[in-house]
Scaffold this active site. Structure first.
Site, short mmCIF file in Angstrom:
data_model
loop_
_atom_site.label_atom_id
_atom_site.label_comp_id
_atom_site.label_asym_id
_atom_site.label_seq_id
_atom_site.Cartn_x
_atom_site.Cartn_y
_atom_site.Cartn_z
N ASP A 65 0.88 -1.17 0.00
CA ASP A 65 0.00 0.00 0.00
C ASP A 65 0.91 1.22 0.00
O ASP A 65 1.66 1.45 0.96
CB ASP A 65 -0.88 -0.03 1.27
CG ASP A 65 -1.83 1.15 1.34
OD1 ASP A 65 -1.67 2.11 0.55
OD2 ASP A 65 -2.73 1.13 2.20
N TYR A 157 -8.97 14.25 -9.66
CA TYR A 157 -7.95 13.38 -10.26
C TYR A 157 -6.95 14.25 -11.03
O TYR A 157 -5.74 14.12 -10.88
CB TYR A 157 -8.63 12.38 -11.19
CG TYR A 157 -7.69 11.53 -12.02
CD1 TYR A 157 -7.07 10.42 -11.46
CD2 TYR A 157 -7.43 11.83 -13.35
CE1 TYR A 157 -6.21 9.63 -12.22
CE2 TYR A 157 -6.58 11.06 -14.11
CZ TYR A 157 -5.97 9.95 -13.56
OH TYR A 157 -5.12 9.18 -14.31
N1 LIG Z 1 -5.93 4.15 -17.81
C1 LIG Z 1 -5.71 5.36 -18.29
O1 LIG Z 1 -6.30 5.76 -19.31
C2 LIG Z 1 -4.72 6.27 -17.65
C3 LIG Z 1 -4.41 7.47 -18.30
C4 LIG Z 1 -3.49 8.32 -17.72
C5 LIG Z 1 -2.87 7.97 -16.53
N2 LIG Z 1 -3.19 6.81 -15.91
C6 LIG Z 1 -2.50 6.50 -14.65
O2 LIG Z 1 -1.87 5.25 -14.79
C7 LIG Z 1 -1.71 4.64 -13.51
C8 LIG Z 1 -2.19 3.21 -13.58
O3 LIG Z 1 -3.57 3.19 -13.91
P1 LIG Z 1 -4.28 1.98 -14.64
O4 LIG Z 1 -5.03 2.55 -15.77
O5 LIG Z 1 -3.32 0.90 -14.83
O6 LIG Z 1 -5.38 1.62 -13.53
P2 LIG Z 1 -5.63 0.23 -12.78
O7 LIG Z 1 -6.77 0.49 -11.86
O8 LIG Z 1 -5.72 -0.86 -13.76
O9 LIG Z 1 -4.27 0.08 -11.93
C9 LIG Z 1 -4.01 0.84 -10.80
C10 LIG Z 1 -3.44 -0.11 -9.76
O10 LIG Z 1 -3.07 0.65 -8.61
C11 LIG Z 1 -3.37 -0.15 -7.48
N3 LIG Z 1 -3.51 0.70 -6.30
C12 LIG Z 1 -4.53 1.51 -5.95
N4 LIG Z 1 -4.29 2.06 -4.77
C13 LIG Z 1 -3.09 1.59 -4.34
C14 LIG Z 1 -2.31 1.78 -3.18
N5 LIG Z 1 -2.74 2.56 -2.17
N6 LIG Z 1 -1.12 1.16 -3.09
C15 LIG Z 1 -0.69 0.34 -4.08
N7 LIG Z 1 -1.41 0.10 -5.19
C16 LIG Z 1 -2.58 0.73 -5.32
C17 LIG Z 1 -4.67 -0.85 -7.82
O11 LIG Z 1 -4.89 -1.99 -7.01
C18 LIG Z 1 -4.47 -1.16 -9.29
O12 LIG Z 1 -3.97 -2.46 -9.50
C19 LIG Z 1 -2.51 5.50 -12.54
O13 LIG Z 1 -1.62 6.34 -11.84
C20 LIG Z 1 -3.40 6.32 -13.45
O14 LIG Z 1 -3.74 7.55 -12.88
C21 LIG Z 1 -4.11 5.95 -16.45
#
Ligand SMILES: NC(=O)c1ccc[n+]([C@@H]2O[C@H](COP(=O)([O-])OP(=O)(O)OC[C@H]3O[C@@H](n4cnc5c(N)ncnc54)[C@H](O)[C@@H]3O)[C@@H](O)[C@H]2O)c1
Length: 265
Positions: A65, A157
């Site tokens: 976490d 966000y």
């Molecule tokens: N998906 C998109 O379109 C997109 C676009 C721009 C940026 N992002 C960024 O990319 C990153 C990954 O997002 P994603 O799309 O893979 O989402 P996702 O939800 O698939 O993955 C995020 C992961 O973070 C984990 N997580 C959440 N809280 C946590 C904590 N306190 N400690 C450890 N792990 C934790 C979750 O369990 C999850 O597995 C994020 O920072 C998101 O803001 C995503």
């Protein structure tokens, strides 16, 4: 010889159970790094690690976490004991709330900042403590296209990701005197479970609030991207790999868009 090979390098990826973090872990493992795939949800971290392990790559799933400094310190200590160092930290753990600005609560705002901003800072400080004496290391933070433009549908966000841009630049300046590079990547749209636990994924929420069809909305979003395709976790992983390689030795305090042309600043 020019190479992106990462043999003998140790990489810690947070949020590695997610779509983007999983893609990043995949790319670094295939490049030869020893990868620690860390996530709040151990089962999701394990789902990333298991297929790679079965192909013979060096990956370990760990529960972490990023809001818990004690847990981060313990993990860093354990990795250093076992592998002697951490070469790369990729911060991909993140959460999202998407709903109209006036409906977002203080608690939701605090939680987003706690994970997306404070959580990244926690990991950077803990890992830098062991990178600085070695005068070696690379950090890549996963920012967002929302680090560059506000939104009234995921305003908090966006605020967290603007903040993370400033934090990335600032940590980059502090780390530069120790020969450590710190950069960010701004993904455009990657279809993942982001937001699912916070009420719904972005396009799902857009459909819910507008009364429009989700599949149609997703197709419209895709068509609005100049390259006409969504990004993948591996797309983000490839850019992270470059930023962690010797080819990017002179790049720090930067944010690179990987968004099919959605953003140009
Ligand atoms: N998906 C998109 O379109 C997109 C676009 C721009 C940026 N992002 C960024 O990319 C990153 C990954 O997002 P994603 O799309 O893979 O989402 P996702 O939800 O698939 O993955 C995020 C992961 O973070 C984990 N997580 C959440 N809280 C946590 C904590 N306190 N400690 C450890 N792990 C934790 C979750 O369990 C999850 O597995 C994020 O920072 C998101 O803001 C995503």
């Amino acid at each position: 010889m020019i190479t992106l090979e990462m043999t003998d390098r140790v990489t810690l990826v947070t949020g590695a159970g997610g779509g983007i973090g999983g893609g990043i872990a995949n790319v670094f493992a295939q490049a030869g790094a020893k990868v620690y795939a860390a996530d709040l949800e151990w089962e999701d971290a394990q789902a990333t690690a298991a297929p790679l392990l079965s192909e013979g790559f060096a990956v370990e799933a760990v529960e972490l976490d990023v809001t818990r400094k004690d847990r981060i310190a313990a993990l860093v200590e354990r990795i250093v004991e076992k592998d002697g160092k951490i070469d790369h930290l990729i911060n991909s753990a993140g959460i999202m709330v998407s709903k109209p600005y006036m409906e977002t609560t203080d608690d939701e705002f605090r939680k987003i900042l706690e994970v997306n901003l404070v959580g990244v800072n926690n990991c950077c400080q803990a890992v830098l403590k062991q990178m600085i004496p070695r005068r070696q290391g690379k950090i890549v933070n996963v920012l967002s296209a929302s680090s560059r433009m506000g939104s009234d549908f995921f305003s908090h966000y966006s605020a967290s990701k603007f903040g993370l841009m400033g934090l990335t630049q600032s940590i980059g300046l502090a780390a530069a005197r120790h020969n450590i590079n710190v950069n960010g990547i701004c993904p455009g749209v990657v279809i993942t479970r982001l937001g699912e636990k916070q009420g719904g994924r972005l396009i799902q929420q857009m459909a819910r609030y507008s009364g429009k069809d989700e599949a149609l909305l997703q197709e419209n979003v895709r068509k609005s991207i100049p390259l006409r395709r969504f990004q993948s976790g591996e797309d983000i992983g490839h850019t992270a790999l470059f930023l962690c390689s010797d080819l990017a030795a002179n790049i720090t305090c930067q944010a690179i868009n990987v968004c099919g042309g959605m953003r140009m600043n």
